[in-house]
Structure formats: structure tokens, C-alpha cells
Design a protein around this motif. Sequence first.
Motif, mmCIF file in Angstrom:
data_model
loop_
_atom_site.group_PDB
_atom_site.id
_atom_site.type_symbol
_atom_site.label_atom_id
_atom_site.label_comp_id
_atom_site.label_asym_id
_atom_site.label_seq_id
_atom_site.Cartn_x
_atom_site.Cartn_y
_atom_site.Cartn_z
ATOM 1 N N PHE A 108 53.018 -48.244 73.293
ATOM 2 C CA PHE A 108 54.365 -48.545 73.758
ATOM 3 C C PHE A 108 55.343 -47.522 73.175
ATOM 4 C CE2 PHE A 108 51.970 -52.358 74.186
ATOM 5 C CZ PHE A 108 52.490 -53.015 75.292
ATOM 6 N N VAL A 109 56.319 -47.152 73.986
ATOM 7 C CA VAL A 109 57.347 -46.203 73.565
ATOM 8 C C VAL A 109 58.673 -46.939 73.454
ATOM 9 C CG1 VAL A 109 58.641 -44.130 74.194
ATOM 10 C CG2 VAL A 109 56.165 -44.231 74.595
ATOM 11 N N LYS A 110 59.306 -46.808 72.308
ATOM 12 C CA LYS A 110 60.611 -47.451 72.124
ATOM 13 C C LYS A 110 61.662 -46.661 72.899
ATOM 14 C CE LYS A 110 63.373 -49.729 68.588
ATOM 15 N NZ LYS A 110 64.710 -49.453 69.134
ATOM 16 N N LEU A 111 62.413 -47.363 73.718
ATOM 17 C CA LEU A 111 63.422 -46.715 74.541
ATOM 18 C C LEU A 111 64.709 -46.484 73.760
ATOM 19 C CD1 LEU A 111 62.807 -48.645 77.892
ATOM 20 C CD2 LEU A 111 61.872 -46.441 77.152
ATOM 21 N N ASN A 112 65.450 -45.496 74.229
ATOM 22 C CA ASN A 112 66.778 -45.190 73.681
ATOM 23 C C ASN A 112 66.743 -44.661 72.249
ATOM 24 O OD1 ASN A 112 67.991 -46.143 76.117
ATOM 25 N ND2 ASN A 112 67.770 -48.250 75.355
ATOM 26 N N THR A 113 65.709 -43.899 71.914
ATOM 27 C CA THR A 113 65.719 -43.149 70.659
ATOM 28 C C THR A 113 65.812 -41.665 71.007
ATOM 29 O OG1 THR A 113 63.370 -42.605 70.338
ATOM 30 C CG2 THR A 113 64.063 -44.859 69.795
ATOM 31 N N LYS A 114 66.062 -40.836 70.025
ATOM 32 C CA LYS A 114 66.189 -39.401 70.304
ATOM 33 C C LYS A 114 64.841 -38.788 70.693
ATOM 34 C CE LYS A 114 65.729 -37.693 65.520
ATOM 35 N NZ LYS A 114 64.574 -36.831 65.800
ATOM 36 N N ASP A 115 63.746 -39.481 70.357
ATOM 37 C CA ASP A 115 62.414 -38.969 70.661
ATOM 38 C C ASP A 115 61.791 -39.600 71.897
ATOM 39 O OD1 ASP A 115 62.126 -37.295 68.281
ATOM 40 O OD2 ASP A 115 62.052 -39.184 67.177
ATOM 41 N N THR A 116 62.501 -40.489 72.575
ATOM 42 C CA THR A 116 61.908 -41.244 73.678
ATOM 43 C C THR A 116 61.365 -40.334 74.769
ATOM 44 O OG1 THR A 116 63.258 -43.217 73.286
ATOM 45 C CG2 THR A 116 62.351 -42.936 75.497
ATOM 46 N N GLU A 117 62.167 -39.383 75.219
ATOM 47 C CA GLU A 117 61.738 -38.539 76.334
ATOM 48 C C GLU A 117 60.514 -37.711 75.970
ATOM 49 O OE1 GLU A 117 62.579 -38.544 79.520
ATOM 50 O OE2 GLU A 117 63.757 -40.307 78.944
#
Length: 698
Positions: free
Chosen positions: A682-691
Motif C-alpha cells: 500500500f502507498v500512503k497518499l499525499n506525501t512528498k514521495d507518493t508519486e
Amino acid sequence: MRRPTRSPGVLLAVLAAALALPALALAPPQPAHAQPEPAPSTPKLSHSATELTLKVPRSRTAPGYALHLTKAQLSLRTTRSGAPLLSTAAGDTGALRFRTAGAWQHATQVTGWSWKKGVLTVTAATTAPGATVRAQVTPAADRYRLDWQVTGVVPERLGLAYDLKSAGHWYGHGEAQTPNGGPGTDQPWPLDSGQVVHPAFGPASYYMIDPFWYTSTATGLRVDTGHVMDVAINQGKDGLGRFDIESADPYRATVFVESTPLDVYRDYVGVVGKPAKSDATYRQYAEPVWNSWAQFYTHVDQAKLLDYAQDLHDHGITGHALQLDDKWESDYGNMTFDPKAYPDPKAMSREIHDLGFDFGLWVTLWINLDSDQYRYAADHGYLLADAANPAVPCKVTWWNGTAGIVDLGNPDAKAWYEGRLKSLMDTYGVDGLKFDTRFFDERCAPHAGHQPTDYQRLGAQLADRYDLQGVGIRVHWSGAAHQAGFVTRQVDKGTGFDSLRASVTQNLAISTIGYPFVTTDMIGGSSGRPAPTKQVLVRWAQSAALMPLMYSSTSPVDTIDVTTGRKVVYDAETTALYREAIARHARLAPYIWDQVQHTLKTGDPIMRPLFFDFPKDRAAYTITDEWMLGPTVLAAPQLTDAPARPVHLPPGRWYDTTHHRTVPGNQTITAYPTPLNTTPIFVKLNTKDTEKALRALR
């Protein structure tokens, strides 16, 4: 050599430069404390008929706390805003305990105290006639120092004992010896969920350990010693944590009191130091290293190694290096190839290079008595001396016989050893080394002017001159080990699911005592066990792909079962899924490399428990099979042979990379399907590393 070695002074130069840099932190900003930060107002002492109470006020970066010392039987209780955080043991166990004449004794009634210049000094009677305990407590904003000793008798050991439940759950320690097979097949997480019985917990240990423990109540214990300890956590399920030192020297400990476990970790790193660099290169993070050990053990030769390399190459199974492990020498310590097994090592090296791998060798400072170099080293004083009789070399039995150990404290011995290494590497085109065994043994005497703990630093300085090819080195217990930035590989694991699970919790333990560049034992395990099943091998590769580095040995094409001597051939799906795990890790490499750079600024671990990032999520404190890879990627690989697994998602919004959907956090998905080709990520959304994470994992 294909890569230049580092200059002798580079480690110290880099460390010195790094120590001058400010320590950055994740939001909210929290500087690592090289020294205790003063509180805006000073600690205050009050006393009653039953206890002494030190109150440390809240500051900008620390929550404040109170330390209560009981008078009837000296014990310590730490609270924050009235809530209990950490308490020493009560009753017959005793909080401040010592052993004399073969029997354990402990402090009893407080007989005197003083509060001067910010230091509380307490004296107490003991259960041993004529013996007195004298303790000093020095409070600071986010910690207090506890120094104590025994007078009137000469103790054999000093120890602290804690009530485990008073602090919630316990973590840290590193690789743990346990009655259930740890650290090879068992690593309890939290530590109090199992039993830790580690009687030779010391700076010369082969295990990756540090005398640091932290708790779910955001307290931490660091024992400042160079002596061997006897550590027992919940031994016999007694609910106690006992931290004993085999010495009569004063017991020196620091108790950290913070708002979150991550803050405690940062305080600890502020004391021991963060990595000044990463020992591994970008390519070594992006691609696995292949090592011959679990594939062949000592039944290896030139033809087998080249066939191994060719098979990996032909099946598109990439890697940056191929290492020849034990056994390639004619005798241990000779540093010469066995001519029967390796008729043309130069040609072997060339062929490995032509296949796209760097070439590495396993080496050790231990020279067996039957080696033709042993007598030379002994006659020239190049070996560690025996502790009982310094006139003769120390002889230590290990898994390959009886040996002497090259004394790195002797400059002439070190130069001799390194000269032989250089000649070996230059002659055969060796790019890097895997240093194994230890640099010191407690049965030996350190060189004049050195202490046993110095050998961790000396070993780190030696290894730092060479490319360690992403398998790192096992040094610990010293600032040099923390600051050198070596990759840490685990102790040998078994080949079952129990060892796979232990490899996960063990990495969480190692990375949160200040060694953030972690890898598991060789994917699929080793330890002389039967070859891993298809399911274990694939699940281990999938798990390791979501860690900082991948360390491989058992070929997914075929291997040898060491217990039967028979060939084990895996099917095409095994190869395809292993290759897919390697590809996923390679796609994650830019994201992982960003986390490496962040760690060099802050000291924060890359692979860490969920509660480091989500301290208010109470369920996160007992999860053993999920972790955060940096602040954005949540790994929840299947570590059993079950068809599904629960997945806990902390608060926030998450992207499910398997099902391509956004899901809310603060929930547990009770049965996430996990066929063999599925790894829940799972990828946490809305972090600087999300994309960047999404590009790698979609």
C-alpha cells in the motif's frame, strides 16, 4: 581490483565531517540530541515520608516527566502527567541488584539523600551485610542518568530489573537469543511477547546487538558499558526485564523519556551517532548480490560456481555481484585457492565478470592452527594473545576448527593482513570482500593500550577500505559501527516460514537500534537446513524486495539440498516470481535511495515498525508482519502458506497496488487474498514521495 579501495583515513574523516552536520528530522521537527537540552525551568525535588520525587517540567521538545524513588525499598517509577511509564521491579527481585559470593542481593531502605547542583544522590542499605548502594540521578529535559555502585563488598555483577508491564511493550536489543530458536528461527516482536535469554550479550558477540531497549510508553534504556551483559526479558514468562553487567564497575545507564518511540530512537542516535555515509552503492541497493553459501555450503568448486553464475545469467536473474563464500582456501587463513577445487581462479574471475557480475570473496581474520600461515603469524606476534597467559596466542574454536585471530590492535599485524588481502585481490581480479567471524573474542587479551570494545572500531576501519558488495559487516556496540554506515546482514536463518518471519522482526529490531541499512539472511535461508520449498523461496524474495537491500543465494533455477546431497529443481513459476520480485525492488530503487539520503541526514531507519510513523495507532504496536519502507510504502507480504492474511492500515488514505484502488486507513482488512503471485503493498497518499512510490508499484 575493479574498484579502488578507500584510503585508510577516510572513515575517520567522514565521521568527523558528519558529526559537524545538523541532524534533520521528519515532521514534526525533532533534533537529535548530542547533549541533553536544558529545560526552560529546572527540575525540582520534593519528598515525603515514603518517597522522593523529581519533577522535570515540559519543554518545547520534551513532554516532561516525574521520577519517584521509594524510600522503604529503593525503586524507581517514571511517570508522565501522572501516567505510569516505566517501573523497576519490586519485592525480592530488587530494582538495583548485585551478586556477591554467588548469591543475588539488592538495595533496600533509603538511608540518606542529597540534592545538589542538579544531582540527586541516594544511599540505601542492602540485603548483603555490610554492603551499601550509592546511586546518583542526573535529570535532563528528555532523559535522566542513573549511576550507581556498591560499597562494602566487591560484587561479581550489577543489574537493573524492570517490571515489563509497567512500560507496555519492549523493543530494541537486536538479534535475540531465545528458548524457541532465536535468532535463527525466532525473534519475538515485541520482545515481551516471547522470552529473551541472552547470557553472553556483549561487544565481542557475533550477534548484531546494542545495549538499548525502548518501549511503547516512549521510554528507553541505554546501558553504557563495555562489559558482557546477561540480559533476560520475560525469562520463564516472569514478566521481568533483567539487565545485568558482569563487572563490579559502576553501573551507568540512561533512561529516555519522550512523547513517542521514534523520539526515543532519535535521542539514542543522538548519543551513538548516525551513519555518515552508506557503505552500499546505488546499484547495490537496486540489484541483489548472489552468494554461494546456501547454494553449495562448503561443497563448492570452480565448475559449480561458474555453472551457478551461468544459470542465473541465462534465466535473466540479475545481480550486481557474485560472491564465493567459504570454502575456497586450501586451509583457513592461507588466502590461497585450493588448487584441486580451483584449477584456474583467474579464468573463473574473468568468466564471472563477462557475465556481468562483480566478483567477491569470503574472508576472515581467523587463521586455523593447520594453516601454513599460523606459525608465521604466531612467531611474529600478529595474533591476539591469550587472556590467561599473554605469552601465547589465544586459540578459539569456531565452526571450521581451532584458530588464532589476527590482532588489529597491532599495526604490524594489520599491515601484514592487509598486504595479503591486496595481493589476493590484485592477482585474481577480486572486486569486494565478505568479512565474516568476529574481530575479537573474550578469551583473548586486547593489544597493549586497547580495550575489547576497541575491536569493533578497528574492524569497522579495516572493512571500510573495501567494497563489501551490499552484504556489509557485523560490527556493533560502538559509535564507529553506527557512524560507518555498513549494511547489516542477519545471522544465519533456517529455511522454513518461521525463519522468514524471524527475518522480518529481526530487521525491525536491528534497524531500530541504529543500523538502518538492513538485509535479511540469504533469501530462502541457510543454516544447513533442507532446501527451501518453492513457497518459502518465493515469499522470502517478495518480502526482501520491500526491504532496503536483497541478499540472495539459493538459486530459483536449482539448488542442492545439503541434507541429502540431491539436486532440487524449481519450476518455471518459481523463477518467474523471483525475477518479478527482483524487478519490483529495482523499480523501487529510486525511492529507496531517497530514503538512504534522508537517513544520512536524520539517522531515521528506512525499514521501521508502523508505530514509528503512527504512534497513536495502538494496534500497530503488536504487528509482526508489516512494516513501513520509508514514510510512504507499507509492506504486508505473506509470510505463511495461508491463502489470505489480515492487513492493518493505519490512519490516512492508502492506495492498494494490487487492486488499483484507494482505501481508507484506520482499519484492518481481515482476509486479503494472497495467491503466490500477490504481495499486499500500500502507498500512503499525499506525501512528498507518493508519486515516486506509485510509479514503482502500480
